[in-house]
Scaffold this active site. Structure first.
Site, mmCIF file in Angstrom:
data_model
loop_
_atom_site.group_PDB
_atom_site.id
_atom_site.type_symbol
_atom_site.label_atom_id
_atom_site.label_comp_id
_atom_site.label_asym_id
_atom_site.label_seq_id
_atom_site.Cartn_x
_atom_site.Cartn_y
_atom_site.Cartn_z
ATOM 1 N N HIS A 143 0.844 -1.196 0.000
ATOM 2 C CA HIS A 143 0.000 0.000 0.000
ATOM 3 C C HIS A 143 0.876 1.242 0.000
ATOM 4 O O HIS A 143 1.318 1.709 1.056
ATOM 5 C CB HIS A 143 -0.956 -0.004 1.202
ATOM 6 C CG HIS A 143 -1.775 -1.262 1.258
ATOM 7 N ND1 HIS A 143 -1.422 -2.340 2.045
ATOM 8 C CD2 HIS A 143 -2.887 -1.620 0.579
ATOM 9 C CE1 HIS A 143 -2.296 -3.315 1.862
ATOM 10 N NE2 HIS A 143 -3.189 -2.906 0.981
ATOM 11 N N LEU A 247 2.368 14.901 5.432
ATOM 12 C CA LEU A 247 2.969 14.855 4.093
ATOM 13 C C LEU A 247 2.920 16.224 3.427
ATOM 14 O O LEU A 247 3.832 16.593 2.687
ATOM 15 C CB LEU A 247 2.254 13.809 3.231
ATOM 16 C CG LEU A 247 2.434 12.362 3.707
ATOM 17 C CD1 LEU A 247 1.630 11.407 2.832
ATOM 18 C CD2 LEU A 247 3.905 11.958 3.696
ATOM 19 N N GLU A 371 6.786 10.601 -1.051
ATOM 20 C CA GLU A 371 5.925 11.726 -0.649
ATOM 21 C C GLU A 371 4.919 12.083 -1.736
ATOM 22 O O GLU A 371 4.665 13.237 -2.017
ATOM 23 C CB GLU A 371 6.768 12.957 -0.305
ATOM 24 C CG GLU A 371 7.822 12.692 0.730
ATOM 25 C CD GLU A 371 7.334 12.980 2.131
ATOM 26 O OE1 GLU A 371 6.167 13.380 2.275
ATOM 27 O OE2 GLU A 371 8.120 12.767 3.061
#
Lengths: 392, 246
Positions: A143, A247, A371
Site C-alpha cells: 500500500h 505529508l 511523498e
C-alpha cells in the site's frame, strides 16, 4: 581536500523578497553544509552509509523542527525559513535533507499538531536537539499510493494497544529512537501513535542495495504484537487527514529542497562549461550547451518564485494541499531534468564521484517517487481543477 | 574582561566591482555585504573565547547606517552580547577610528580588537588610529592572544619570524590569521540575536581627512601567450621586451 565551490544563483533577485534573517539562516546552513557535509558526503554515498556524525550539526543549524515553537525546543521560525533550510541541505545531498524532513515534518509536526501536552514535552525537545531521532511509518509493502488500504492495525486491550503489521521504505528507520506509526483501529479508522525502539516485537531491518539516497538510512518497521501504552496514541486525529497533513508539510519542504539539488547541478555545469575546452574554445561557447544552461536557470528561477509564493501562503495558513502538490511535482521533476542535462554537459566526468551531479540525479529518482509520486501529484492537480477524482 | 570588537561591512568577494559619479564612488547596487572576514573570524571569535573562559562582555561596534544592521545581527548571532552602531557612513579610516575612539572613551573597555585589515580598501589603519586617539598601546598584527589578569601575551608573525611580547590592558590589538577558528552561528544564536540590543549613537562632529577623486579598475588580464618550446629565443625576447622581467 575537496572544496565546495558552490555559488548561489538568483536571476530574478528573489533575495529582495526575503528578510535579513532568512538570508542569515541560509548563509549559516550553507556554510555548515560546505564545511561538514560536502567534504564527506560522496564517500558516505559511495559506501552506502549514513554519516551519523552530522546529526549534531543538523540540530545546531536548526534543521530539526525549525517552525516548532521555542517552548518545545524548536526555533519558532516561519515556513520560508524552513524551506530555505531544506534547500541548502539538499544542495548538499537529498539524503541529508530527507533525514531533516522526516524529523521535522513527519515526526515533530504530528507530535506538535496531534500530540498530547505530555507527548510534546516528552519528545519534542529531544527531537529538536537530535538527542532523539524519529521516523514515520505510513507506506506498507502493498500500500503505497493507496495508504487508506493499509493493514497495519491496533487492538484495544483495555490499558494498552497491541500493534501488528509492517511499514516499508522508511527513512531513518535503522537508527530511529521513535516511530510515528499510522495504523487502523478496530473500527477501521487510521490512528497515529508513537512506538519506541526497544518495545518488544518492534524491529527495523535495513533496506540494502539502493542506488539512490545512499547516504540516507532506509528500512522497514516490523510490528509483531507490540504492546503500545495508551498514552502514546494521538487522541483526537482519526482518518487519513492525520498522515496527509504531515505529508503536506514534508512535500512543501521538498519543493524547496529540490531547488537546492538543481542549483548545485546547474552551478557545477556552468563552471565546467567555462573551463572545459574543446575545439579550442570553452564548451560554454557552443549553442547547444548554452541552450541547456539557459533552460536550467529559467526553470530554477520559476521554481524559486513558485516556492517563495507558496511559502508566503503557508505562512498565512492559506496554502492548499493541491498547491503544495503542484510545487513538489514541478520542482522535483525540474531538478531531475537539470541533473540529467548537467550530467551531459560534464560528459564522462559527470558520471564520476568527483562531481555531485550523478549523486543528485540518483537521489532525485527517489524524491520524484516518495511523498506522493510524480503521477499522483498530477492527478491531485487534475482533481483540483476538474472536481473529479481519477484515483479509482 | 570587557571587550569592544570593531566590525566593518565589506562586499562579498564574488561581488562585481564598478563605480558611479564619474568613477568617484563605489557602486553598491546589487552588492552582497558580509562582515569583514578578519573582524569576524579572528577578532570577534577570539573575543568570545576570552569571554567564555574568563567572563565579561563582548560589544561590537560599527560605523554605518541602518542597512548595516544585517551584518551586526550576524555578529550578534555568532555570540556578541550587544552592539553599537555609530549612525553615519564610514567616510574614511580616520573618521571611523575617531568615532570609535570617541565612543570608547565614554565606556570602560579593557580591550579593543579590530580585524587586521578590511578586504575592501585594505588600509589596515583603524586599529592604530584608535589607539593613538585614546592613548592606549597598540599591537599589530596579533596572530595569537592569551590573557591572564591584565596581561596579554601576544604572538605576531613578522617578516617570516614570530615575535612574542607582553602588553597590559587597556590595549588595542589587530587580529590576524591564527587568532581563532571561524564559527558558524547556530540557530540558537540567530534566535537570540533577534532580541539583543543595538544601540544607535549619533556621530561626533569629526571631519574626514580623505576625499576620493577617482577609482580605476586594474587593466584586464591579458591572455596567455603560448610559445613553441623549440623557440627559446622568442621566449627570452618576450620576457625581456614585453614582460620586462629579465
Amino acid at each position: 581536500m575537496y572544496v565546495d565551490k558552490f555559488q548561489f544563483h538568483d536571476y530574478y533577485l528573489v533575495d529582495e523578497l526575503l528578510t535579513e534573517e532568512h538570508k542569515l539562516i541560509r548563509e549559516t546552513v550553507r556554510n555548515w553544509v560546505k564545511k561538514d557535509v560536502s567534504p564527506i558526503i560522496e564517500d558516505y554515498a559511495q559506501r552506502s552509509e549514513f554519516p551519523n556524525q552530522i546529526i549534531q550539526g543538523l540540530a545546531d543549524v536548526g534543521a530539526f523542527g525549525p517552525y516548532i515553537p521555542q517552548e518545545y525546543g524548536g526555533a519558532g521560525l516561519d515556513q520560508i525559513s524552513y524551506g530555505i533550510i531544506m534547500m541548502e541541505l539538499e544542495r548538499g545531498d537529498s539524503g541529508i535533507r530527507s533525514t531533516a524532513s522526516v524529523q521535522s515534518s513527519l515526526v515533530m509536526y504530528p507530535i506538535y499538531t496531534f500530540g498530547t501536552e505530555a507527548q510534546k514535552k516528552k519528545y519534542l525537545p529531544q527531537l529538536a536537539t537530535g538527542k532523539m531521532m524519529g521516523c514515520f511509518g505510513l507506506t506498507e509493502p502493498n500500500h503505497g499510493s493507496d495508504p487508506s488500504s493499509m493493514i497495519t492495525n491496533i487492538k484495544d486491550m483495555g490499558d494498552h494497544y497491541i500493534l501488528n503489521g509492517s511499514k516499508m521504505w522508511i527513512s531513518n528507520a535503522p537508527f530511529a529512537d521513535i516511530a510515528v506509526v499510522w495504523a487502523k483501529d478496530e473500527e477501521g479508522k487510521i490512528r497515529g501513535l508513537v512506538v519506541e525502539r526497544g518495545d518488544p516485537g518492534f524491529t527495523t531491518p535495513e533496506t540494502h542495495s539502493k542506488w539512490s539516497l545512499r547516504a540516507s538510512a532506509t528500512g522497514e518497521l516490523v510490528f509483531n504484537n507490540v504492546k503500545v501504552p495508551k498514552e502514546n496514541i494521538f487522541p483526537d486525529v482519526k482518518g487519513l487527514k492525520g498522515p496527509l497533513s504531515c505529508l503536506n508539510s514534508a512535500r512543501y519542504g521538498i519543493s524547496w529542497g529540490a531547488i537546492g539539488a538543481a542549483l548545485d547541478c546547474y552551478d557545477t555545469a556552468l563552471r565546467y562549461s567555462k573551463e572545459r575546452i574543446q575545439f579550442g574554445k570553452p564548451i560554454g561557447s557552443f549553442q547547444l550547451q548554452q541552450k541547456k544552461l539557459a533552460e536550467m536557470i529559467t526553470e530554477i528561477t520559476k521554481a524559486q518564485l513558485l516556492t517563495w509564493r507558496l511559502g508566503v501562503l503557508k505562512n498565512e495558513n492559506r496554502a492548499t494541499p493541491a498547491q503544495i502538490s503542484m510545487a513538489k511535482r514541478n520542482n522535483v521533476n525540474m531538478a531531475l531534468q537539470i541533473a540529467r542535462e548537467a550530467r551531459q554537459i560534464l560528459g564522462a566526468m559527470g558520471i564520476t564521484g568527483d562531481y555531485s551531479i550523478m549523486r543528485h540525479m540518483m537521489n532525485l529518482e527517489s524524491v520524484i517517487t516518495y511523498e506522493g509520486t510524480h503521477d499522483v501529484h498530477l492527478l491531485i492537480t487534475g482533481m483540483d481543477v476538474t472536481g473529479i477524482s481519477a484515483f479509482s | 574582561m570587557n571587550i569592544l570588537v570593531c566590525i566593518s561591512k565589506v562586499p562579498d568577494t564574488t561581488s562585481k566591482i564598478s563605480f558611479t559619479d564619474g568613477n568617484s564612488k563605489f557602486d553598491t547596487n546589487g552588492v552582497q555585504w558580509i562582515v569583514n572576514p578578519s573582524d569576524e573570524w579572528y577578532a570577534l571569535v577570539r573575543a568570545l573565547e576570552l569571554k567564555e573562559a574568563g567572563g565579561g562582555n563582548v560589544t561590537i561596534i560599527t560605523v554605518g547606517n541602518a542597512e548595516d544592521d544585517a551584518v551586526i545581527r550576524k555578529a550578534l548571532a555568532i555570540g556578541a552580547d550587544d552592539a553599537v552602531r555609530i549612525n553615519s557612513d564610514a567616510k574614511d579610516s580616520y573618521y571611523v577610528a575617531a568615532q570609535i575612539a570617541e565612543y570608547a572613551k565614554t565606556k570602560s573597555f579593557d580591550l579593543i580588537i579590530t580585524g587586521n585589515q578590511t578586504i575592501d580598501y585594505n588600509n589596515a589603519e583603524v586599529g592604530g588610529m584608535i589607539a593613538e586617539l585614546i592613548g592606549w598601546d597598540y599591537v599589530t598584527p596579533c596572530n595569537k592572544l592569551d590573557v591572564t589578569g591584565n596581561t596579554c601575551k601576544i604572538e605576531s608573525e613578522v617578516g617570516g619570524a614570530t615575535r612574542v611580547l607582553e602588553a597590559t590592558t587597556p590595549l588595542v590589538i589587530s587580529a590576524a590569521k591564527g587568532m581563532a577558528e571561524a564559527r558558524i552561528p547556530n540557530m540558537r544564536g540567530i534566535m537570540a540575536a533577534r532580541t539583543k540590543p543595538i544601540a544607535v549613537v549619533e556621530p561626533a562632529a569629526i571631519s574626514p581627512q580623505i576625499k576620493i577623486n577617482v577609482f580605476e579598475l586594474p587593466p584586464a588580464k591579458a591572455g596567455v601567450k603560448m610559445i613553441d618550446p623549440e623557440n627559446m629565443d622568442e621566449l627570452v625576447k618576450l620576457l625581456h621586451t614585453e614582460a620586462k622581467v629579465i
